[in-house]
Design a protein around this motif. Structure first.
Motif, short mmCIF file in Angstrom:
data_model
loop_
_atom_site.label_atom_id
_atom_site.label_comp_id
_atom_site.label_asym_id
_atom_site.label_seq_id
_atom_site.Cartn_x
_atom_site.Cartn_y
_atom_site.Cartn_z
N UNK A 114 -1.18 3.76 24.16
CA UNK A 114 -0.25 4.43 24.20
C UNK A 114 -0.12 5.94 24.67
N UNK A 115 0.48 6.38 25.23
CA UNK A 115 0.40 8.37 25.34
C UNK A 115 0.81 8.47 24.84
N UNK A 116 2.40 8.64 24.20
CA UNK A 116 2.77 9.26 23.00
C UNK A 116 2.22 9.72 21.76
N UNK A 117 2.81 10.57 20.29
CA UNK A 117 2.40 10.91 19.60
C UNK A 117 2.45 9.05 19.33
N UNK A 118 1.54 9.20 17.62
CA UNK A 118 1.48 7.81 16.91
C UNK A 118 3.00 7.65 16.86
N UNK A 119 3.39 5.83 16.60
CA UNK A 119 4.66 5.63 16.30
C UNK A 119 4.76 6.41 14.80
N UNK A 120 4.14 6.33 13.83
CA UNK A 120 4.70 6.64 12.61
C UNK A 120 3.13 7.55 12.56
N UNK A 121 3.79 8.77 12.76
CA UNK A 121 3.01 9.81 12.22
C UNK A 121 1.56 9.98 10.66
N UNK A 122 2.48 9.53 9.91
CA UNK A 122 2.07 9.55 8.22
C UNK A 122 1.48 8.06 8.13
N UNK A 123 1.08 7.15 9.04
CA UNK A 123 0.54 5.78 9.07
C UNK A 123 -1.34 5.86 8.60
N UNK A 124 -1.34 5.70 7.65
CA UNK A 124 -3.03 5.68 7.11
C UNK A 124 -3.29 4.48 7.76
N UNK A 125 -4.71 4.77 8.35
CA UNK A 125 -5.91 3.21 8.50
C UNK A 125 -5.53 2.49 7.51
N UNK A 126 -6.69 1.39 7.70
CA UNK A 126 -6.96 0.03 6.67
C UNK A 126 -7.70 0.89 6.31
N UNK A 127 -8.48 0.73 5.24
CA UNK A 127 -9.86 1.38 4.91
C UNK A 127 -10.72 0.61 4.74
N UNK A 128 -11.21 0.54 4.95
CA UNK A 128 -12.82 -0.05 5.42
C UNK A 128 -13.33 -0.81 4.14
N UNK A 129 -13.05 0.11 3.13
CA UNK A 129 -13.58 -1.27 1.93
C UNK A 129 -13.46 -0.34 0.53
N UNK A 130 -12.77 -1.50 -0.27
CA UNK A 130 -11.92 -0.97 -1.74
C UNK A 130 -13.16 -1.95 -2.70
N UNK A 131 -13.21 -1.34 -4.23
CA UNK A 131 -14.07 -1.69 -4.58
C UNK A 131 -13.19 -2.62 -5.85
N UNK A 132 -12.62 -4.13 -6.40
CA UNK A 132 -11.61 -4.25 -7.06
C UNK A 132 -11.76 -3.74 -8.22
N UNK A 133 -10.39 -3.52 -8.87
CA UNK A 133 -10.15 -3.11 -10.22
C UNK A 133 -10.28 -4.55 -11.08
N UNK A 134 -11.56 -4.06 -11.97
CA UNK A 134 -11.82 -4.51 -13.22
C UNK A 134 -11.04 -4.69 -14.38
N UNK A 135 -10.72 -6.13 -15.58
CA UNK A 135 -10.32 -6.06 -16.33
C UNK A 135 -11.30 -6.17 -17.55
N UNK A 136 -10.75 -5.15 -18.87
CA UNK A 136 -11.71 -5.21 -20.14
C UNK A 136 -11.40 -6.46 -21.41
N UNK A 137 -12.51 -7.35 -21.23
CA UNK A 137 -12.11 -8.40 -21.76
C UNK A 137 -12.04 -7.92 -23.18
N UNK A 138 -10.90 -8.69 -23.88
CA UNK A 138 -10.31 -8.74 -25.97
C UNK A 138 -10.61 -10.22 -25.89
N UNK A 139 -10.44 -10.52 -27.17
CA UNK A 139 -10.15 -11.01 -28.11
C UNK A 139 -8.82 -11.98 -28.46
N UNK A 140 -8.05 -11.03 -27.80
CA UNK A 140 -6.48 -11.53 -28.03
C UNK A 140 -5.17 -10.31 -27.47
N UNK A 141 -5.03 -11.44 -27.08
CA UNK A 141 -3.77 -11.00 -25.67
C UNK A 141 -3.09 -9.21 -26.52
#
Length: 334
Positions: A153-180
């Motif tokens: 592509x010779x022009x500037x980015x088609x979407x200048x605000x687009x962010x690249x796909x992240x290299x890695x994301x650490x997953x979010x985890x739940x706390x354990x509870x005995x009740x809902x």
């Protein structure tokens, strides 16, 4: 790549196809039609390997390249473009299923089409300005070796605000509870499948995976390519769990962290799940896992009857907190 009208420009195309066995247009040998050399089409081709076919009208044929990762939207990224045989002009309107056993077998869909202007056309370099609904701007295709070219592509980015796909994301985890949770209207409830956590990073129809510690890992054979094909040109990061469902190992998708150049970590859980549902990602080896706002008792009862280990309660307004064990998510054993 010759541009003069010499010989039968479609001989190779015809030699690879039998009109009686393929729905593709196979015109008889004869004079080529005359056009304005201004039509382009990009077709998404779900063949043995997903790719996009870029075709430019030139001297009565569609000059064609297979682009494995699609047309780049950013000048920082050049993509491989493999020169293929010229196609007839009628191919610009073709969509359909090429039968198994035939050349190019698989589903062909029009991804974009429009008009273009030529700035330069030679055997080694083609500069054009595309005017499509999905792709617009100045592009150059340049030959590197043999049939291998690159598209830039010779022009500037088609979407200048687009962010690249992240290299890695650490997953979010739940706390354990005995009740809902007490106020169940603030939560959605999911099954805890007891499987292996996998995050999928999809870009250009290809997929890579990280595990629960954000380390690169392989997914089950064939899952990455099929999931990538299901998303096509849409880059995404998916959170899910690899578990056994009805006797088959299945990737159960439960969250969407990035889509089309936009990180979604700060979006509330409800919005992320709605966007995930809209993708309609359900295939032979993957499913979008169900979620049930407010329906705690029904989900817990179903989890018990299916022999699942527990229930997840996720607050509807909660963002995604990478790597954190958060009280916004609760794991409750059944």
């Amino acid at each position: 790549m010759a541009t003069a009208k010499k010989g039968d420009r479609l001989a190779e195309y015809r030699g690879r196809r039998a009109a009686a066995r393929t729905p593709e247009p196979v015109p008889a040998e004869g004079p080529l039609p005359e056009g304005d050399d201004d039509t382009f089409v990009i077709q998404e081709h779900h063949a043995r390997s997903l790719h996009w076919d870029v075709r430019l009208e030139r001297d009565g044929v569609l000059v064609s390249w297979a682009v494995p990762k699609g047309v780049p939207a950013d000048p920082e990224n050049n993509h491989l473009a493999v020169r293929t045989e010229d196609h007839p002009l009628e191919y610009a309107a073709f969509e359909g299923d090429i039968p198994k056993g035939e050349y190019g077998a698989g589903k062909m869909m029009i991804w974009d089409r429009g008009t273009y202007e030529t700035e330069k056309w030679s055997d080694r370099e083609v500069k054009v300005v595309l005017h499509g609904s999905r792709v617009s701007g100045r592009y150059v295709l340049f030959r590197t070796r043999g049939k291998n070219w690159m598209i830039h592509r010779m022009d500037p980015p088609a979407d200048p605000d687009a962010e690249p796909v992240p290299e890695a994301v650490r997953p979010m985890l739940p706390e354990e509870h005995g009740r809902l949770p007490r106020d169940r209207t603030r939560y959605a409830f999911e099954f805890a499948w007891g499987g292996r956590r996998l995050l999928a990073y999809v870009e250009g129809g290809r997929t890579r995976f990280t595990d629960g510690r954000a380390r690169e890992t392989g997914g089950p054979a064939g899952l990455g390519s099929r999931l990538g094909a299901a998303l096509g040109a849409r880059p995404a990061v998916l959170d899910g769990e690899l578990a056994e469902v009805e006797g088959q190992e299945t990737y159960l998708l439960s969250d969407l962290l990035y889509l089309d150049g936009r990180p979604l970590l700060d979006e509330p859980y409800r919005r992320r799940r709605e966007l995930l549902d809209d993708l309609d990602l359900n295939g032979p080896r993957w499913q979008t896992a169900p979620w049930y706002p407010g329906e705690a008792d029904a989900v817990r009862k179903a989890a018990r009857s299916q022999g699942l280990p527990g229930v997840l309660a996720k607050r509807l307004d909660a963002p995604y907190e990478p790597g954190k064990r958060s009280g916004a998510w609760r794991y409750v054993p059944v």
